[in-house]
Design an enzyme around this catalytic site. Structure first.
Site, mmCIF file in Angstrom:
data_model
loop_
_atom_site.group_PDB
_atom_site.id
_atom_site.type_symbol
_atom_site.label_atom_id
_atom_site.label_comp_id
_atom_site.label_asym_id
_atom_site.label_seq_id
_atom_site.Cartn_x
_atom_site.Cartn_y
_atom_site.Cartn_z
ATOM 1 N N GLU A 129 26.170 72.077 54.458
ATOM 2 C CA GLU A 129 25.489 73.236 55.053
ATOM 3 C C GLU A 129 26.232 73.828 56.246
ATOM 4 O O GLU A 129 26.545 73.130 57.205
ATOM 5 C CB GLU A 129 24.091 72.811 55.493
ATOM 6 C CG GLU A 129 23.273 73.955 56.086
ATOM 7 C CD GLU A 129 21.797 73.658 56.039
ATOM 8 O OE1 GLU A 129 21.197 73.811 54.961
ATOM 9 O OE2 GLU A 129 21.244 73.243 57.074
ATOM 10 N N LYS B 270 25.744 75.572 59.294
ATOM 11 C CA LYS B 270 24.615 75.757 60.210
ATOM 12 C C LYS B 270 25.221 75.866 61.601
ATOM 13 O O LYS B 270 25.408 74.868 62.298
ATOM 14 C CB LYS B 270 23.712 74.524 60.062
ATOM 15 C CG LYS B 270 22.559 74.437 60.960
ATOM 16 C CD LYS B 270 21.447 73.553 60.405
ATOM 17 C CE LYS B 270 21.500 72.144 60.872
ATOM 18 N NZ LYS B 270 20.245 71.393 60.717
ATOM 19 N N LYS C 103 20.035 79.656 52.642
ATOM 20 C CA LYS C 103 19.058 78.859 53.383
ATOM 21 C C LYS C 103 18.409 79.763 54.416
ATOM 22 O O LYS C 103 19.059 80.238 55.343
ATOM 23 C CB LYS C 103 19.804 77.709 54.056
ATOM 24 C CG LYS C 103 18.943 76.612 54.582
ATOM 25 C CD LYS C 103 18.650 75.614 53.476
ATOM 26 C CE LYS C 103 17.708 74.527 53.916
ATOM 27 N NZ LYS C 103 18.014 73.942 55.209
ATOM 28 N N GLU D 155 11.644 73.622 48.426
ATOM 29 C CA GLU D 155 11.616 72.546 49.435
ATOM 30 C C GLU D 155 10.195 72.046 49.651
ATOM 31 O O GLU D 155 9.266 72.834 49.822
ATOM 32 C CB GLU D 155 12.179 73.067 50.761
ATOM 33 C CG GLU D 155 12.141 72.001 51.852
ATOM 34 C CD GLU D 155 12.768 72.501 53.135
ATOM 35 O OE1 GLU D 155 13.977 72.812 53.122
ATOM 36 O OE2 GLU D 155 12.042 72.577 54.154
ATOM 37 N N ASN E 87 12.351 67.357 52.039
ATOM 38 C CA ASN E 87 12.935 67.445 53.375
ATOM 39 C C ASN E 87 12.443 66.283 54.241
ATOM 40 O O ASN E 87 11.238 66.115 54.430
ATOM 41 C CB ASN E 87 12.567 68.790 54.025
ATOM 42 C CG ASN E 87 13.458 69.097 55.222
ATOM 43 O OD1 ASN E 87 14.113 68.205 55.757
ATOM 44 N ND2 ASN E 87 13.480 70.347 55.638
ATOM 45 N N GLU F 86 16.994 66.115 51.544
ATOM 46 C CA GLU F 86 17.409 67.035 52.599
ATOM 47 C C GLU F 86 17.166 66.447 53.991
ATOM 48 O O GLU F 86 16.116 65.857 54.242
ATOM 49 C CB GLU F 86 16.587 68.333 52.539
ATOM 50 C CG GLU F 86 16.692 69.137 51.273
ATOM 51 C CD GLU F 86 15.783 70.368 51.359
ATOM 52 O OE1 GLU F 86 15.287 70.787 50.319
ATOM 53 O OE2 GLU F 86 15.538 70.880 52.481
ATOM 54 N N SER F 87 18.114 66.669 54.873
ATOM 55 C CA SER F 87 18.006 66.407 56.324
ATOM 56 C C SER F 87 18.141 64.932 56.710
ATOM 57 O O SER F 87 17.637 64.038 56.030
ATOM 58 C CB SER F 87 16.672 66.907 56.901
ATOM 59 O OG SER F 87 16.539 68.288 56.719
HETATM 60 O O1 LIG Z 1 17.720 71.778 61.611
HETATM 61 C C1 LIG Z 1 16.831 72.073 62.422
HETATM 62 O O2 LIG Z 1 16.927 71.900 63.646
HETATM 63 C C2 LIG Z 1 15.552 72.702 61.937
HETATM 64 C C3 LIG Z 1 14.566 72.992 62.856
HETATM 65 C C4 LIG Z 1 13.388 73.595 62.431
HETATM 66 C C5 LIG Z 1 13.206 73.908 61.112
HETATM 67 C C6 LIG Z 1 14.197 73.607 60.180
HETATM 68 C C7 LIG Z 1 15.365 73.014 60.581
HETATM 69 N N1 LIG Z 1 16.374 72.736 59.693
HETATM 70 C C8 LIG Z 1 16.395 73.193 58.356
HETATM 71 C C9 LIG Z 1 16.934 72.244 57.398
HETATM 72 O O3 LIG Z 1 16.284 72.016 56.407
HETATM 73 C C10 LIG Z 1 18.256 71.586 57.654
HETATM 74 O O4 LIG Z 1 19.149 72.530 58.154
HETATM 75 C C11 LIG Z 1 18.912 70.924 56.452
HETATM 76 O O5 LIG Z 1 18.042 70.199 55.677
HETATM 77 C C12 LIG Z 1 20.058 70.023 56.943
HETATM 78 O O6 LIG Z 1 19.535 69.054 57.828
HETATM 79 P P1 LIG Z 1 20.486 68.139 58.714
HETATM 80 O O7 LIG Z 1 21.457 67.479 57.797
HETATM 81 O O8 LIG Z 1 19.579 67.135 59.356
HETATM 82 O O9 LIG Z 1 21.154 69.032 59.692
#
Ligand SMILES: O=C(O)c1ccccc1NCC(=O)[C@H](O)[C@H](O)COP(=O)(O)O
Length: 254
Positions: A52, A54, A113, A157, A178, A208-209
């Protein structure tokens, strides 16, 4: 929309999303197949990772200021199966224009996204796949249909078994779970482990995340993930090396 007890910053993200319009004309896209890309990655021994782009986020400090195309190429070099590009501008530093240029530059499928709330917002920019968040869409089935009518593949999601049920009822064949809780913004990989068993076998399942280590990758795969969506752990430092580390878990233990 279930907006009870959201974290204040998520309220703010949704308020900003409410104010955004759509594109002009209705889009018609010819997507690169995400399921085919996942299959190809698995066949050549790569963990299917959606890397991603970001630039920033409410839960990280600092901002990556490199061109998104440079980051995209580094992710692909590291073995990413697909890319996710944040197009949300006010909290994540993304833009539709960045997605457009990334999609021009790479061969892998590209996910848009964003926090899409209305049909017209699907027409903002072409992508191979769009994210629709079950919690925020009372009309999820109509939005899934609207996205597919434009040619998008749809990643729905979810965060709970109830949302998985809604996603399946809406016809989703690609479902993300997520690990980030939008109420407190806490990340817990147990979420995926608890919710994944409620997802039917024939659905392509994305964790995810919160995935940062090879152990996390193996844990999510053991719990049934077909693919992983990773943002922060790839964006923090050397993007190519970070992607490669997560894509090639075998023989490693960190
Ligand atoms: O990533 C954030 O800080 C966030 C805060 C509030 C709502 C959504 C958020 N993220 C969206 C996502 O789903 C993530 O960008 C994505 O799943 C990747 O997650 P990560 O690997 O933990 O950065």
């Amino acid at each position: 929309m279930d907006i009870e007890s959201l974290a204040p910053v998520v309220d703010s993200i949704l308020e900003a999303a409410e104010t955004r319009g759509g594109g002009g004309d209705r889009l018609s896209v010819s997507p690169h197949s995400f399921p085919d890309a996942v299959e190809a990655a698995a066949a050549d021994g790569r963990v299917p990772v959606i890397a991603e782009i970001k630039p920033t986020s409410p839960t990280t400090t600092g901002e990556r200021t490199e061109d998104s195309v440079v980051l995209a190429e580094q992710m692909v070099e590291g073995g990413a199966t697909a890319l996710s590009v944040l197009t949300e501008p006010s909290h994540f530093g993304g833009s539709p224009e960045a997605l457009d240029r990334v999609r021009e530059a790479v061969e892998v499928p590209v996910l848009r996204k964003d926090f899409i709330l209305r049909e017209e917002q699907l027409d903002t920019v072409a992508a191979d796949m769009v994210l629709l968040i079950a919690r925020f869409l009372n009309d999820l089935d109509r939005m899934v249909d609207a996205a597919r009518e434009r040619g998008f593949q749809v990643l729905v999601e979810t965060h709970t078994a109830t949302e998985v049920e809604a996603a399946i009822e809406a016809g989703a064949d690609i479902v993300g779970v997520n690990n980030r809780d939008l109420t407190k913004l806490e990340v817990d990989l147990e979420t995926f482990e608890e919710v994944a068993p409620t997802v039917p076998e024939d659905v392509l399942l994305v964790a995810e995340s919160g995935i940062g280590s090879q152990r996390d990758v193996e844990r999510m795969q053991a719990a049934g993930a077909d693919a992983l969506l990773v943002g922060s752990a790839i964006m923090d430092g050397d993007v190519t090396a970070n992607t490669r580390r997560l894509v090639t878990t075998e023989g490693h233990d960190t």
